[in-house]
Every structure is written in C-alpha cells, then in structure tokens.
Design an enzyme around this catalytic site. Structure first.
Site, short mmCIF file in Angstrom:
data_model
loop_
_atom_site.label_atom_id
_atom_site.label_comp_id
_atom_site.label_asym_id
_atom_site.label_seq_id
_atom_site.Cartn_x
_atom_site.Cartn_y
_atom_site.Cartn_z
N ARG A 97 0.84 -1.20 0.00
CA ARG A 97 0.00 0.00 0.00
C ARG A 97 0.88 1.25 0.00
NH1 ARG A 97 -3.54 -1.51 5.17
NH2 ARG A 97 -1.44 -2.13 5.83
N ASP A 112 1.38 5.68 0.12
CA ASP A 112 0.87 6.92 0.70
C ASP A 112 0.34 7.82 -0.41
OD1 ASP A 112 1.80 6.03 3.16
OD2 ASP A 112 3.75 7.02 2.91
N ARG A 146 11.20 6.11 2.79
CA ARG A 146 11.41 7.56 2.76
C ARG A 146 12.27 8.04 3.92
NH1 ARG A 146 5.40 9.67 2.35
NH2 ARG A 146 6.45 11.68 2.70
#
Length: 261
Positions: A50, A52, A197
């Site tokens: 999944r 963001d 990230r």
C-alpha cells in the site's frame, strides 16, 4: 466464488494513497468502482505494498473474490476502460482460494529516484525527489550497508505505522549515481510505513555531510525515530516488485521500471 489475482500499476500523484478514504479519491476506491461495474456487484480488493498519498507503483499485486466469474481479459479490458488513465490493470487470473496478496508476498522492492541538480525539476516534477546540494554518493552507499539484515527498524518507522512488529529483513540495498540522478534500491521481506522515505532522508543527510557514515548504524541501533532525518518527499518513490512463491502460478515479473532512468 473464485479468487482473482491482479497485477496493477498507477501514478499516484492525483490520489490520496492506496487505501480507501471517505472522499473516495484513492486508488483502491477507483479500482473497486471499476471492477464492481465489470463484476456486476461490489468487490473488495486487498493489495500488497500500500502506498501513501502521491506514491507510485509499478508492480503491486492485489486480489478480490468474485461471485460472477469473468475471463481474465474482461477484468483487464473492462477495468481499464472504466479506470482513470493513471491507474492500470496489467493482468488478471483466477488463483487458489488460499492466495492472499498481502500476507502471501515473500518479497517487496522499492526504488527512489532523486534528482541531484542545482535547479528544481519541472518536466519531472512530482516524479522525482530533489536535492540541490552536492551529494557524496560513495559515503551514502557505504553507510547503507548497515541496514542490511534483520533489524528492528523503529528509527525509520512512522508514528502512524500499524504494523504489529517493527522487525523487518532488508535483503538488498543499492545507492548509485546515474548522471544527475541518485538511484536508491531497497529489497526486503516487507517494509514499515514511511520506512523507505525515512531511510532515504537519513542517507541524504550523510551525503550532504550533516552526519558521518557510521551514524546510520547508530541511528538504527537507537530505535529512536526522533533522532533521524525528516521524512523525505513521496515524489520519486516507486513500488517496483512484489514476489510470491511459485505455487501460486502468477505471471512472471515484468520490470516496467527498467527505463527509469
């Protein structure tokens, strides 16, 4: 009822991430509306990897259960005809009822594309991250080796992460310069929310000389997110591979990221 496995890709800039939201503008919302029309009844999808808001994906795999069977070509052709142009169904096939797209995945890989140039991107805005300062990519690559193996990655975990355990196994890490780009590749069994990230952000600090090379290992061992760099931009982050055991007989991986860059 039959279980259908799907291969997908999407440019996430126009959507609020993968997971369904009340506003209805997520990749999952659009996909379920399109497949529901092909199916003639509502469907509920589950996906591995999944993303963001703004996150892109070149190789996610999902599944749903269909009470009204359709040939694979109908799910692909019909789904794509009803989807926005920045979401695509690459393939669809019936699979065993025990198949689970999320929990059955044995490996995932992400790539982060970073433009290291004095001027911000325009043509590639939203598709790449950007740092204008000179990066010591050699130091970044050496530092990244500390991430390999099975660790508690709490120092790179988002506060909103819902994973039951922060322990993950990073099996592959690469940091290399390609012209004006720095390309980060991470492969592992699974990843925490914002883990990639946050790792990129920490490596950029090292590349800019804000931290020494051995700081990354110390940060990892600390398990303290507050000691790390800020979460890096979602621009440039791509889910590029999800792998499954051969028993599920899914299509072979098609590296659609091979041309980038």
């Amino acid at each position: 009822m039959v279980r259908i496995a799907l291969g997908l890709e999407y440019d996430g800039r126009a959507f609020q991430g993968w997971q369904t939201q009340p506003g209805g503008n997520t990749v999952q919302d659009h996909l379920e509306r399109a497949l529901g029309q092909v199916h003639g009844a509502p469907v509920a999808t589950i996906v591995a990897g999944r993303t963001d808001a703004g996150g892109d994906a070149a190789a996610p795999v999902g599944h749903f259960d269909a009470v009204n069977p359709r040939p694979g070509a109908a799910w692909v052709g019909g789904g794509n005809a009803l989807l926005p142009p920045d979401i695509g169904v690459l393939w669809a096939r019936e699979t065993a009822p025990a198949f689970h797209a999320r929990f059955g995945a044995v490996g995932r890989a992400y790539r982060y594309l970073l433009l290291n140039h004095p001027v911000r991107p325009a043509l590639m805005a939203g598709r790449v991250g950007w740092v204008h300062g000179d990066l010591d990519v050699g130091a970044m690559a050496e530092a990244a080796e500390a991430l390999l193996g099975r660790h508690d990655f709490s120092a790179f975990r988002a506060a909103r992460c819902q994973a039951r355990s922060p322990v993950r196994e990073l099996r592959r890490v690469g940091v290399e310069r390609r012209g004006w780009f720095v390309v980060f590749d991470f492969g592992g069994n699974a990843f925490l929310h914002h883990q990639v990230r946050n790792m990129v952000g920490a490596l950029v600090w090292i590349g800019l000389g804000r931290r020494p090379k051995d700081w990354l290992g110390e940060l990892l061992a600390s398990r303290d997110r507050t000691r790390g760099a800020a979460t890096f931009s979602p621009d440039g982050l791509y889910l590029v591979d999800v792998r499954y055991d051969a028993q599920w007989n899914l299509p072979e991986f098609d590296d659609r990221m091979a041309l980038i860059p």
